[in-house]
Design a protein around this motif. Structure first.
Motif, PDB file in Angstrom:
ATOM      1  N   PRO A 190       0.830  -1.210   0.000  1.00 51.29           N
ATOM      2  CA  PRO A 190       0.000   0.000   0.000  1.00 51.29           C
ATOM      3  C   PRO A 190       0.862   1.257   0.000  1.00 51.29           C
ATOM      4  O   PRO A 190       2.051   1.219   0.349  1.00 51.29           O
ATOM      5  CB  PRO A 190      -0.796  -0.123   1.308  1.00 51.29           C
ATOM      6  N   GLU A 191       0.275   2.354  -0.394  1.00 48.98           N
ATOM      7  CA  GLU A 191       0.989   3.627  -0.370  1.00 48.98           C
ATOM      8  C   GLU A 191       1.456   3.920   1.050  1.00 48.98           C
ATOM      9  O   GLU A 191       0.676   3.850   2.002  1.00 48.98           O
ATOM     10  CB  GLU A 191       0.088   4.753  -0.872  1.00 48.98           C
ATOM     11  N   GLY A 192       2.748   4.199   1.188  1.00 46.86           N
ATOM     12  CA  GLY A 192       3.310   4.475   2.502  1.00 46.86           C
ATOM     13  C   GLY A 192       3.678   3.246   3.287  1.00 46.86           C
ATOM     14  O   GLY A 192       4.272   3.347   4.369  1.00 46.86           O
ATOM     15  N   GLU A 229      -6.476   2.998 -10.878  1.00 51.30           N
ATOM     16  CA  GLU A 229      -5.290   3.704 -11.386  1.00 51.30           C
ATOM     17  C   GLU A 229      -5.359   3.920 -12.896  1.00 51.30           C
ATOM     18  O   GLU A 229      -5.013   4.993 -13.403  1.00 51.30           O
ATOM     19  CB  GLU A 229      -4.026   2.924 -11.028  1.00 51.30           C
ATOM     20  N   ARG A 270      10.413   3.489  -9.613  1.00 48.06           N
ATOM     21  CA  ARG A 270       9.935   4.080  -8.345  1.00 48.06           C
ATOM     22  C   ARG A 270       9.152   5.370  -8.589  1.00 48.06           C
ATOM     23  O   ARG A 270       8.483   5.860  -7.681  1.00 48.06           O
ATOM     24  CB  ARG A 270      11.126   4.324  -7.415  1.00 48.06           C
ATOM     25  N   ARG A 287       3.106   5.435 -10.367  1.00 51.37           N
ATOM     26  CA  ARG A 287       2.030   5.422  -9.373  1.00 51.37           C
ATOM     27  C   ARG A 287       1.729   3.986  -8.924  1.00 51.37           C
ATOM     28  O   ARG A 287       1.453   3.747  -7.761  1.00 51.37           O
ATOM     29  CB  ARG A 287       0.756   6.037  -9.980  1.00 51.37           C
ATOM     30  N   LEU A 288       1.773   3.052  -9.884  1.00 49.05           N
ATOM     31  CA  LEU A 288       1.461   1.659  -9.577  1.00 49.05           C
ATOM     32  C   LEU A 288       2.325   0.754 -10.433  1.00 49.05           C
ATOM     33  O   LEU A 288       2.421   0.947 -11.650  1.00 49.05           O
ATOM     34  CB  LEU A 288      -0.016   1.367  -9.860  1.00 49.05           C
ATOM     35  N   THR A 347       9.561  -0.738  -6.513  1.00 46.10           N
ATOM     36  CA  THR A 347       8.133  -0.540  -6.716  1.00 46.10           C
ATOM     37  C   THR A 347       7.768   0.915  -6.947  1.00 46.10           C
ATOM     38  O   THR A 347       8.527   1.834  -6.622  1.00 46.10           O
ATOM     39  CB  THR A 347       7.354  -1.022  -5.480  1.00 46.10           C
ATOM     40  N   THR A 375       4.581   3.859  -6.171  1.00 43.87           N
ATOM     41  CA  THR A 375       3.945   4.294  -4.932  1.00 43.87           C
ATOM     42  C   THR A 375       3.121   3.162  -4.328  1.00 43.87           C
ATOM     43  O   THR A 375       3.105   2.971  -3.108  1.00 43.87           O
ATOM     44  CB  THR A 375       3.040   5.510  -5.210  1.00 43.87           C
ATOM     45  N   ARG A 376       2.420   2.434  -5.168  1.00 47.70           N
ATOM     46  CA  ARG A 376       1.755   1.193  -4.770  1.00 47.70           C
ATOM     47  C   ARG A 376       2.251   0.085  -5.684  1.00 47.70           C
ATOM     48  O   ARG A 376       2.707   0.343  -6.807  1.00 47.70           O
ATOM     49  CB  ARG A 376       0.232   1.319  -4.868  1.00 47.70           C
TER      50      ARG A 376
END
Length: 760
Positions: A128-130, A149, A482, A485-486, A501, A503-504
């Motif tokens: 997951p994001e973060g 997305e 990196r 977004r996905l 990866t 962000t997700r």
């Protein structure tokens, strides 16, 4: 039985070195095969699985694309094929508990070997994001994230859909159909990094970007030239074909910067005599300097032209175009320049000419050693010139033979995985499905990385493969990924790409070739196309590694339904339920696949696709004839005190998949960070055998790239040349260093200097 993966990452920078071997296969290969298979699968599973490899009622080996004959041996696989099967049919599992124990930052520190050894991925996973580690996710949620997305993009061209060569025809056809219905031709694939130069050159010169020979042609040839290829490691079953050709009277010329054990002697493990004694294969070894192949074939062409009666004048007159311009260029070939470019002596080239002139049926085989240079496309065009001169295309026992790597890389392209599709293909696709495909060209691999780097692309979807490990300019590529977004990877096992990866990130676990595929209509088969344009079925026979896996066709169909919704008239659910319905549509879109299902049922060993140059000397080029070409001769120039480096595979490796840390035939054990250098070159540069060096690549724009800590191995390479394994040396190749026309990364001619390294 549970097979245990390695706990820690082994030290990889202190290899042991012994003299290289001079024969391939034999008892050591059998022993190594059985040991690896037992470690991964256990005794009963090994027997159950290996006896189905490349059988008519079994599954296609997930390794190379070498074809099988109609009559199959009970053990129709090679050592490296068995390793590929063992890693897929392994009892080892990568569960959610594994991901909970290994944050992405930890995975990023692991070697490709360690990652691959952990086993089969069992459930869909989401970063997951973060988040700092992958978490289990339902399939429904995974497809919802993808749809979210993709729908949020400003343009469909902000999405990239990459395909690995082991994807089936059915899955590849569905993926390109979805991408075009979505609105993009961004369909980069592994061909962009390997045989794109072959396809570019062959399409221009003979009208079709595929080889023109069959397995039977190899058996009937008078002369086989193997250039820039190491069959003993990369296509071991090819050695059986060469052995059979030799027994029938063929002669073989090997053209390579390194002596390769498999081309010296083949100990066929399928026969008692082969196991004990083996067969000498190469009659003439031309140890060429890296990148000198175009110069060699140009001079041979000049010498053929100067030999009375050597040119097939009737064939040239009736079937070719551009002959006069080619003759003018060939006559300008210079002996001194050729000897400098090739590192060969005059007597060697004259001996090769004698063998060429004595042959009525000649085949030239090649692989990455010809395709990954700046001047690769003109080099392969020159090979075509060489064959056209003596009428060696469209004649039994003669022709072009680009030897593909992954088992369906050729089929993926046939199915439409291409960023520059032919208008006729798109017209047929649109007519069949009532869609409007985009006509502008999409992004290939290099252009995709640039798009991610520059913010032009935001979603990256990979159907198999190890994109990060396979591509050049490692730091630039990883930073580009990196920036997404996905990032999404449809995978069976872990590799470096899962640790780099956006962000997700999603990992979507899929069935492998060995797995039984049962859908709503029953047990399914998929199809593949080999290096020689034969299409055949593949049927897995093992229970899937997890109940949570989906097949590749099912993944694409569900993705399409999630993204396109009710607005799509394409019967995605029907395609998922019964792959025969996909083949019915392929039959109406792709030439050569008419009555696909019926022909598949009637031909258990496969059926051949039509090939105009091979079948009837019909050349579908712009001129309607086979085209001679007349490009200037190019070859790499290397400054004083520098070496020309080629990247290559070890014997315990297939593409970026590392099966072990040994390169048995080259005498390397327990490590991969080695650089092979001629003893005289190493001495001149001040490096003893066993010393450690940093490899520093130098480029015309003044930039440099560094790969640290390589053990120098004194090795009988061509003078002025060096070799080291990828993906460890991908960092040395800039993203913009590519072949003219094909845009393939130029990984086989890298100017490097060696600097003393503190590594030991």
């Amino acid at each position: 039985m549970v097979s245990k993966p390695p706990v820690g990452d082994p030290v990889q920078d202190a290899p042991q070195v012994t003299p290289p071997q001079h024969a391939a296969a034999g008892l050591p290969a059998v022993g190594h095969t059985l040991r690896i298979a037992q470690e991964q699968m256990g005794t009963l599973r090994t027997a159950r699985t290996l006896l189905k490899v490349n059988q008519k009622d079994g599954f296609d080996c997930p390794g190379c694309a070498w074809p099988e004959g109609d009559k199959r041996h009970v053990a129709e696989f090679c050592e490296n094929g068995a390793k590929a099967v063992a890693e897929e049919a392994t009892l080892r599992r990568v569960t959610p508990e594994f991901f909970a124990a290994h944050p992405v930052a930890d995975l990023a520190t692991r070697s490709g070997y360690w990652l691959g050894q952990q086993g089969r991925i069992t459930e869909p996973m989401l970063l997951p994001e973060g988040g700092d580690r992958y978490e289990p996710v339902t399939w429904e949620r995974a497809f919802a994230i993808l749809a979210e997305e993709l729908r949020a993009l400003g343009s469909p061209d902000e999405a990239l859909f990459y395909t690995s060569g082991r994807t089936s025809n059915e899955a590849a056809f569905l993926l390109q159909l979805f991408a075009r219905e979505f609105g993009t031709n961004n369909l980069p694939d592994c061909s962009n990094m390997c045989h794109e130069s072959s396809g570019s050159a062959l399409t221009e010169t003979i009208g079709i970007g595929k080889g023109s020979v069959s397995l039977e042609d190899l058996h009937r040839a008078d002369l086989i030239i193997v250039a820039g290829q190491n069959p003993g490691t990369n296509h071991p079953r090819m050695l059986s074909a060469l052995e059979k050709a030799k027994a029938a009277g063929a002669r073989i010329i090997s053209v390579n910067p390194l002596p390769e054990a498999g081309l010296e002697r083949f100990k066929n493990p399928q026969t008692p005599q082969g196991m004990l004694k083996g067969a000498a294969l190469t009659d003439l070894f031309l140890q060429i300097r890296i990148g000198g192949d175009q110069a060699l074939f140009r001079l041979l062409n000049k010498l053929v032209l100067e030999t009375a009666g050597a040119v097939d004048e009737a064939f040239v007159r009736e079937h070719t175009h551009g002959y006069e311009e080619f003759v003018a260029a060939a006559k300008a070939a210079d002996w001194d320049e050729t000897l400098a470019a090739t590192g060969l002596d005059r007597a060697e080239i004259e001996r090769a000419l004698e063998m060429v002139l004595a042959s009525e049926r000649t085949i030239v085989c090649w692989a990455m050693g010809l395709t990954q240079h700046k001047h690769s496309v003109p080099t392969i065009r020159e090979v075509v010139n060489f064959l056209l001169l003596r009428g060696n295309i469209g004649r039994p026992g003669a022709g072009v033979c680009p030897v593909r790597g992954h088992s369906n890389v050729q089929g993926d392209r046939t199915m439409g995985i291409f960023e520059r599709p032919a208008p006729a293909f798109l017209d047929a696709l649109d007519k069949e499905f009532g869609i409007v495909s985009p006509r502008h060209h999409g992004f290939d691999v290099v252009r995709s990385i640039q798009a991610l780097r520059d913010g032009e692309a935001k979603v990256f979807f990979a159907m198999g493969g190890n994109f990060v490990g396979a591509t050049p300019d490692t730091e630039v590529t990883e930073a580009a990924m990196r920036n997404a977004r996905l990032t999404v990877h449809v995978s069976t096992k872990l590799n470096r790409s899962h640790a780099v990866t956006g962000t997700r990130a999603l990992i979507l676990p899929t069935l492998g070739r060995t797995d039984k595929d049962v859908q709503r209509s029953g047990k399914q088969v998929v199809t593949v196309e080999d290096s020689m344009s034969l299409v055949h079925a593949s049927r897995g026979n093992l229970p899937p590694a997890s109940p949570h896996l989906l097949s590749e066709p099912a993944i694409v169909a569900r993705l399409a339904r999630a993204v396109l919704g009710a607005g799509s008239a394409t019967p995605w659910e029907e395609f998922e339920a019964d792959y025969a319905t996909i083949r019915d549509r392929i039959a109406r879109v792709v030439p050569g696949f008419e009555d696909f299902n019926a022909r598949l049922a009637a031909n258990p060993g496969g059926f051949a696709l039509p090939h105009g140059p091979r079948d009837e000397r019909r050349f579908p080029t712009k001129t309607g004839r086979a085209n001679f070409t007349a490009a200037p001769v190019e070859y790499p120039r290397v400054p004083e005190g520098r070496l020309l480096l080629q990247t290559l595979r070890s014997h315990d490796q297939y593409n970026t998949t590392i099966y072990g840390l040994d390169d048995r035939y080259r005498g390397i054990k327990g490590g991969r960070r080695v650089v092979l250098v001629h003893p005289a070159d190493a001495a001149a540069l001040g490096f003893a055998d066993g010393a450690y060096a940093d490899l520093v690549s130098e480029w015309t724009d003044g930039s440099e790239r560094r790969a640290p800590g390589f053990r120098v191995v004194h090795y009988p390479t061509s003078r002025g040349c060096a070799a080291a394994y990828y993906p460890e040396t991908n960092v040395l190749v800039p993203l913009e260093s590519t072949a003219d026309v094909s845009n393939t990364p130029a990984s086989k001619s890298v100017v490097v200097r060696l600097e003393q390294s503190p590594s030991a």
